[in-house]
Design an enzyme around this catalytic site. Structure first.
Site, mmCIF file in Angstrom:
data_model
loop_
_atom_site.group_PDB
_atom_site.id
_atom_site.type_symbol
_atom_site.label_atom_id
_atom_site.label_comp_id
_atom_site.label_asym_id
_atom_site.label_seq_id
_atom_site.Cartn_x
_atom_site.Cartn_y
_atom_site.Cartn_z
ATOM 1 N N SER A 193 36.834 36.455 33.435
ATOM 2 C CA SER A 193 37.619 37.245 33.314
ATOM 3 C C SER A 193 38.264 37.774 34.849
ATOM 4 O O SER A 193 38.739 36.965 35.465
ATOM 5 C CB SER A 193 36.595 38.731 32.796
ATOM 6 N N HIS A 194 37.407 39.146 35.509
ATOM 7 C CA HIS A 194 38.887 39.173 36.595
ATOM 8 C C HIS A 194 38.095 39.091 38.189
ATOM 9 O O HIS A 194 38.570 39.793 38.948
ATOM 10 C CB HIS A 194 38.730 41.289 36.201
ATOM 11 N N ASP A 242 44.148 41.367 32.160
ATOM 12 C CA ASP A 242 43.260 40.310 32.797
ATOM 13 C C ASP A 242 43.868 39.136 33.289
ATOM 14 O O ASP A 242 43.479 38.692 32.556
ATOM 15 C CB ASP A 242 41.653 41.576 32.905
ATOM 16 N N ASP A 265 42.099 39.524 27.445
ATOM 17 C CA ASP A 265 41.798 40.213 26.670
ATOM 18 C C ASP A 265 41.540 41.535 26.692
ATOM 19 O O ASP A 265 41.498 42.672 25.707
ATOM 20 C CB ASP A 265 39.730 40.124 26.091
ATOM 21 N N ARG A 266 42.170 41.979 28.028
ATOM 22 C CA ARG A 266 42.369 43.558 28.222
ATOM 23 C C ARG A 266 43.883 43.235 28.454
ATOM 24 O O ARG A 266 44.549 42.939 29.111
ATOM 25 C CB ARG A 266 41.452 43.960 29.016
#
Length: 457
Positions: free
Chosen positions: A98-99, A242, A246-247
């Site tokens: 992710s991030h 991100d 997914d965000r």
């Protein structure tokens, strides 16, 4: 026997490569996951991190060794993997951190239909079996080895989302999109092509070393380039994703960040127009405006703990049409109850494009209260600090308060509330505050600082 506890987190696998795990561990995880899921087929995807292709291939090899046929979809966003799991009806694994910084990698698992792991196929079970097999390898399988076949699902993913929110016929919009060198650089062009949108791209080059800024829009520092570009080109809005896309986070035409809670309320209201009377999930540190707006729109608000596993469980249990979190995760029944930043972004674009005013005016009705950015405290004993806050809160605030001990401690009074909870992923206490005025928010946080800071690690 290997100890994999350092990479198994509350919701996924995540750790530094190769210090904490490597392709050999990834292969073990693939074998353990396929074995526990009893899967005849598994879909595997990965993000743009330098280590992702090799580690995802190793996972696929492990899954195939237990008899599962692997559909390898290669580069994708996390919601692209969820789409593949849902549409192909297969359990799946997405390689991403992710991030997190470039030296990290991880795995997000799901069962068939993008469902969260549960029961005998839990993260704990995958960890235990992989550890058991780490010394001598998995036992010989009675199944034939599975095949690994490559498949591109990007076009199908884009067509699916575009069919859910029709942007044809909206007024032309100029939108700056900051992909942060993450997977939105792949997905945004596929989803937003040939629409009445003038897309101004920022950092669309896939680069898992994140040369421009961390792909974590939750940190306001990482939105500065987006804000500057929106102001520079006179855009109608800006959208940031991100690393695994997914965000999504949104800034208005002034470059002012739109609170994710306000987006929850907007999307909930739009969803309820399509599904009157439906249930909508929100987590306990989302703005209290969210349940107010859900109720006013004729829906049934249901509150849950923070975290995607809790939201997805409530989505399934209640048959909810939509769910939202303060952290910019947005869940849709029509997307197998999974979270997708892209579908949320399409809703914002449609809502703005079907009326003539600016985004700041549109969103003003959904931002009724004031809140502060989440404050994190590193403490030796989170439970002891929470107990201390509870014992002193009534006297410290000098007004009637109520307590709720679901996911930490929530203290509520007339015109304000705060929640203090242990992080599910880091050794931290997280504080969220909301009040009728910004001044009151600052006062409450200052009071909590005095209570918590003496116990900081």
């Amino acid at each position: 026997m290997a100890d994999l506890s350092q990479i198994f987190k509350a919701y996924d696998v995540r750790g530094v490569v190769p210090d904490e795990w490597d392709s050999a561990v990834a292969e073990l995880l693939g074998a353990a996951f396929a074995e526990l899921a009893g899967a005849t087929s598994v879909v595997v995807g990965h993000d743009m991190r330098p280590t992702s292709p090799g580690m995802s291939r190793a996972f696929a090899k492990g899954a195939a060794s237990r008899g599962a046929d692997v559909v390898f979809i290669g580069l994708c966003s996390t919601d692209g993997l969820y789409f593949a799991s849902g549409s192909l009806r297969m359990p799946g694994a997405m390689f991403t951190a992710s991030h997190n910084p470039a030296r990290y990698n991880g795995v997000k698992f799901c069962l068939e239909g993008a469902a969260p792991l549960t029961g005998t196929v839990s993260l704990e079970a995958v960890q235990a079996l992989a550890e058991q097999w780490s010394e001598n390898g998995p036992p010989a399988s009675e199944c034939r080895p599975g095949a690994v076949a490559e498949r591109d699902v990007l076009t199908d993913y884009a067509d699916f989302l575009r069919a859910k929110v029709d942007l044809d016929g909206i007024r032309p919009l100029k939108v700056v999109v900051d992909a942060g060198n993450g997977m939105a650089g792949l997905t945004v062009p596929a989803v937003l092509k040939d629409l009445p949108l003038d897309v101004v791209p920022l950092y669309f080059e896939l680069d898992g070393t994140f040369p421009n800024h961390p792909a974590n829009p939750l940190d306001p520092e990482n939105l500065l380039d987006l804000v500057q570009k929106v102001q520079e080109v006179g855009a109608d809005l800006g959208v940031a994703f991100d690393g695994d896309a997914d965000r999504c986070f949104v800034v208005d035409e002034r470059g002012v960040a739109v609170p994710p809670s306000a987006l929850c309320a907007l999307i909930a209201e739009r969803t309820l127009k399509q599904s009157p009377g439906a249930t909508v999930i929100y987590n306990l540190i989302t703005s209290k405006a969210v349940p107010e707006i859900i109720t006013a729109a004729g829906g049934t608000p249901v509150r849950t703990r923070v975290g995607h596993s809790f939201v997805k469980a409530e989505m399934a249990r209640t048959g909810a049409a939509f769910g939202g979190e303060h952290s910019a995760h947005y869940y849709f029944q029509e997307f197998w109850n999974a979270d997708t930043g892209m579908l949320a972004a399409l809703h914002v674009l449609r809502a703005l494009g079907e009326q003539s005013g600016p985004l700041s005016t549109l969103m003003s009705r959904y931002s009724r209260y004031h809140a502060l950015a989440e404050t994190n405290y590193r403490v030796d004993s989170p439970s002891a600090v929470i107990s201390r806050v509870k014992s002193l809160a009534a006297d410290m605030f000098d007004e009637p308060v109520t307590f709720e001990e679901v996911d930490g401690l929530t203290v509520t009074s007339t015109g304000w509330w705060f929640n203090l909870r242990p992080s599910n992923t880091e050794p931290l206490l997280r504080l969220n505050v909301e009040a009728d005025t910004q001044e009151r928010c600052v006062q409450i946080r200052s009071t909590l600082d005095r209570l918590v800071s003496p116990h900081a690690a």
